[in-house]
Design a protein around this motif. Structure first.
Motif, PDB file in Angstrom:
ATOM      1  N   SER A   2       0.836  -1.193   0.000  1.00 19.82           N
ATOM      2  CA  SER A   2       0.000   0.000   0.000  1.00 19.82           C
ATOM      3  C   SER A   2       0.870   1.241   0.000  1.00 19.82           C
ATOM      4  O   SER A   2       2.071   1.200   0.177  1.00 19.82           O
ATOM      5  N   GLY A 116     -14.141  -1.678   5.612  1.00 22.35           N
ATOM      6  CA  GLY A 116     -13.181  -0.821   4.921  1.00 22.35           C
ATOM      7  C   GLY A 116     -12.486   0.121   5.877  1.00 22.35           C
ATOM      8  O   GLY A 116     -11.270   0.326   5.798  1.00 22.35           O
ATOM      9  N   THR A 180      -4.061   8.654   0.420  1.00 24.27           N
ATOM     10  CA  THR A 180      -4.812   8.616  -0.833  1.00 24.27           C
ATOM     11  C   THR A 180      -6.295   8.888  -0.602  1.00 24.27           C
ATOM     12  O   THR A 180      -6.809   8.679   0.501  1.00 24.27           O
ATOM     13  N   PRO A 181      -7.007   9.334  -1.652  1.00 21.07           N
ATOM     14  CA  PRO A 181      -8.457   9.522  -1.525  1.00 21.07           C
ATOM     15  C   PRO A 181      -9.177   8.243  -1.113  1.00 21.07           C
ATOM     16  O   PRO A 181     -10.127   8.283  -0.328  1.00 21.07           O
ATOM     17  N   ALA A 182      -8.728   7.097  -1.607  1.00 17.93           N
ATOM     18  CA  ALA A 182      -9.362   5.823  -1.261  1.00 17.93           C
ATOM     19  C   ALA A 182      -9.216   5.523   0.222  1.00 17.93           C
ATOM     20  O   ALA A 182     -10.147   5.009   0.860  1.00 17.93           O
ATOM     21  N   GLU A 183      -8.063   5.848   0.801  1.00 18.83           N
ATOM     22  CA  GLU A 183      -7.847   5.611   2.230  1.00 18.83           C
ATOM     23  C   GLU A 183      -8.744   6.503   3.072  1.00 18.83           C
ATOM     24  O   GLU A 183      -9.290   6.075   4.092  1.00 18.83           O
ATOM     25  N   ALA A 185     -11.676   7.816   2.095  1.00 19.84           N
ATOM     26  CA  ALA A 185     -13.049   7.347   1.927  1.00 19.84           C
ATOM     27  C   ALA A 185     -13.316   6.115   2.784  1.00 19.84           C
ATOM     28  O   ALA A 185     -14.361   5.998   3.424  1.00 19.84           O
ATOM     29  N   ALA A 186     -12.359   5.186   2.822  1.00 15.84           N
ATOM     30  CA  ALA A 186     -12.528   3.965   3.626  1.00 15.84           C
ATOM     31  C   ALA A 186     -12.530   4.296   5.109  1.00 15.84           C
ATOM     32  O   ALA A 186     -13.317   3.744   5.884  1.00 15.84           O
ATOM     33  N   SER A 193     -17.580   9.226  -0.983  1.00 17.46           N
ATOM     34  CA  SER A 193     -16.967   8.448  -2.057  1.00 17.46           C
ATOM     35  C   SER A 193     -15.584   9.007  -2.342  1.00 17.46           C
ATOM     36  O   SER A 193     -15.227  10.109  -1.911  1.00 17.46           O
ATOM     37  N   THR A 194     -14.801   8.232  -3.108  1.00 16.58           N
ATOM     38  CA  THR A 194     -13.483   8.723  -3.495  1.00 16.58           C
ATOM     39  C   THR A 194     -13.606  10.048  -4.235  1.00 16.58           C
ATOM     40  O   THR A 194     -12.821  10.971  -4.026  1.00 16.58           O
TER      41      THR A 194
END
Length: 225
Positions: A2, A116, A180-183, A185-186, A193-194
């Motif tokens: 990651s 998540g 990151t945006p995904a991290e 959002a999770a 959302s991302t």
């Protein structure tokens, strides 16, 4: 691997949860994310596992059949073991959180939660570059109180939405590291959302004022005082 330098497949996690359905769901979800997981249902079994295996993270419920899961964390700390510990519990008052952090927990996740968010928190706790975990995070003139969920900059109390505070909490906990945006959002685990993360960060940047401390790039966001 990651973005925070943690390969889930190299992370061994102990889960101690007496609710059979929730325990299996958590274990299966973390395994699906690539973690190595051992599942126990009481303090006695969890302590025995800790005595024979080295873990990268402990995920412990507080309400267990044979006592408070926080006792396991306390015993580990008294023995000099600094393995990151995350408490999962329905007991989510400020007093409960203070007690958890005072007992040596590194993070506190209230039920119900998303898998998540749990996976993101485990990765953050196990990152070799993570900032020391604390109930109050101080970065320059920014103070993030994770128990009272308050934010101050230069002594001024700032009003935050739940999403804004959540995003800022993760950025502050990993100050100096790209997130990151995904991290985000999770970690926030709700309807963020991302694609919506950038909007949240934009509002945060405006509320935090100048000089700017959130730096954005195509890969993500970094908080640096």
């Amino acid at each position: 691997m990651s973005d925070d330098g943690v390969s889930a497949r190299s992370v061994c996690v102990l889960v101690c949860e007496d609710d059979e359905r929730l325990g299996e769901r958590v274990a299966d979800g973390l395994r699906a994310a690539g973690f190595i997981v051992d599942l126990t249902r009481n303090l006695t079994d969890a302590a025995e596992h800790c005595g024979v295996r080295i873990y990268d993270c402990l995920i412990v419920d507080r309400g267990l059949p044979d006592g408070d899961g926080l006792e396991l964390v306390r015993r580990q700390r008294e023995s000099g073991d600094r393995t990151p510990a995350l408490l999962i519990t329905a007991r989510d008052s400020p007093a409960d959180r203070r007690e958890g952090y005072a007992g040596g927990a590194d993070d506190y996740l209230a039920k119900p939660f998303s898998l998540g968010e749990l996976a993101a928190r485990v990765r953050a706790l196990c990152s070799p570059r993570r900032s020391p975990h604390s109930p109050v995070l101080t970065i320059g003139d920014l103070v993030v109180d994770r128990i009272r969920r308050r934010v101050r900059r230069s002594g001024i109390l700032l009003t935050m939405t739940t999403r804004e505070f959540c995003a800022l909490e993760l950025l502050a906990a990993r100050a100096g590291t790209l997130v990151t945006p995904a991290e985000i959002a999770a970690f926030c685990s709700d309807s963020t959302s991302t694609a919506g993360v950038d909007e949240v960060i934009t509002r945060l940047d405006r509320k935090l004022g100048r000089p700017r401390i959130i730096h954005s790039s195509a890969a993500g966001y970094l908080l640096h005082a």
